[in-house]
Design an enzyme around this catalytic site. Structure first.
Site, PDB file in Angstrom:
ATOM      1  CB  SER A  76      -1.873 -11.105  -0.839  1.00 31.17           C
ATOM      2  OG  SER A  76      -2.013 -10.145   0.197  1.00 31.17           O
TER       3      SER A  76
ATOM      4  CB  SER B  41      -1.961   8.587  -1.067  1.00 27.16           C
ATOM      5  OG  SER B  41      -3.262   9.137  -0.888  1.00 27.16           O
TER       6      SER B  41
ATOM      7  CE1 TYR C 178      -2.346   5.501   3.534  1.00 26.08           C
ATOM      8  CE2 TYR C 178      -3.159   7.613   2.732  1.00 26.08           C
ATOM      9  CZ  TYR C 178      -2.830   6.292   2.510  1.00 26.08           C
ATOM     10  OH  TYR C 178      -2.980   5.750   1.246  1.00 26.08           O
TER      11      TYR C 178
ATOM     12  CB  ALA D 233       3.079  12.647   7.912  1.00 19.60           C
TER      13      ALA D 233
END
Length: 249
Positions: free
Chosen positions: A14, A142, A155, A157
């Protein structure tokens, strides 16, 4: 068109990268089921854009960390389209904090969404891909899962876990004609970034690292996702492709 007649699931469709990926897949010929958590109106708008391209599209509310909700999404996609060919695991979250102040809730929720959520969708689509001897899985990780980032232990990890998960699933499903890859964005200008009070500071810090001296756009990532979801990438699996303008170098 690279994906004529294919059917895709895109999580977190979305907004941002998920929206761009959904539209790019549709542009290349795919029907798309996209999931959302809170942005129902935006999800419905993406559905309408896809339908105007002449493709089929549905959207479903889903907490990707909940195994049974994910199962319902996959079943609804099968009922709407007849089969599933592509899975784009994109939905994720961050809840930042340094490790010595991070709560158990912060750690658990980020892991549940960013890592378990990917497992949940793979678990419910892998038997389909295995049975039809065809499937494409693209996981969004990332560059911070490759290098770590201050204030983002949870985040970083979780995104590092996605990289290992991608490689392991690629080994497990490769014999059944299933390609499993990941894309690792650097800074991408999503709605979250645009609305951040620290937007200018975040961009300045990133621009000091980005070799191409431009902030990435969701469409930059979407085109790579579409390629990996196509048969143009039929001999690529277990790979992590950075889409970061050289930020990681």
């Amino acid at each position: 068109m690279l994906l004529e007649g294919k059917n895709a699931i895109v999580t977190g469709g979305s907004q941002g990268i998920g929206t761009a990926a959904s539209l790019e897949l549709a542009k290349e010929g795919a029907n798309v089921c996209l999931t959302y958590r809170r942005h129902a109106d935006e999800a419905q708008d993406v559905v309408q854009q896809i339908e105007r391209m002449g493709r089929k599209a549905i959207c479903m509310a889903c907490d990707i960390a909940v195994f049974t909700e994910v199962e319902s999404v996959v079943q609804a996609t099968l009922e709407a389209f007849g089969r599933v060919d592509i899975l784009v695991n994109n939905a994720g979250m961050n809840w930042d904090g340094v490790c010595w102040k991070m709560s158990e809730e912060q750690w658990d929720r980020v892991m549940d969404v960013n890592l378990k959520g990917y497992f949940n969708f793979t678990r419910h689509t892998a038997p389909l891909f295995k049975g039809q001897k065809y499937g494409k899985i693209v996981n969004v990780t990332s560059i911070n899962g490759m290098r770590g980032k201050f204030g983002q232990t949870n985040y970083s990890a979780s995104k590092a876990g996605i990289i290992g998960y991608t490689k392991a699933v690629a080994k497990e499903l490769g014999a059944f004609g299933v390609n499993v890859n990941a894309v690792a964005p650097g800074l991408i200008e999503t709605a979250m970034l645009k609305e951040s009070e620290a937007r200018d500071k975040i961009i300045d810090l990133a621009m000091a690292e980005i070799v191409l001296k431009r902030v990435g756009q969701p469409e930059d990532l979407a085109s790579v996702i579409a390629f990996l979801a196509s048969d143009k990438a039929r001999h690529i699996t277990g790979e992590v492709i950075k889409v970061d303008g050289g930020q990681y170098i």
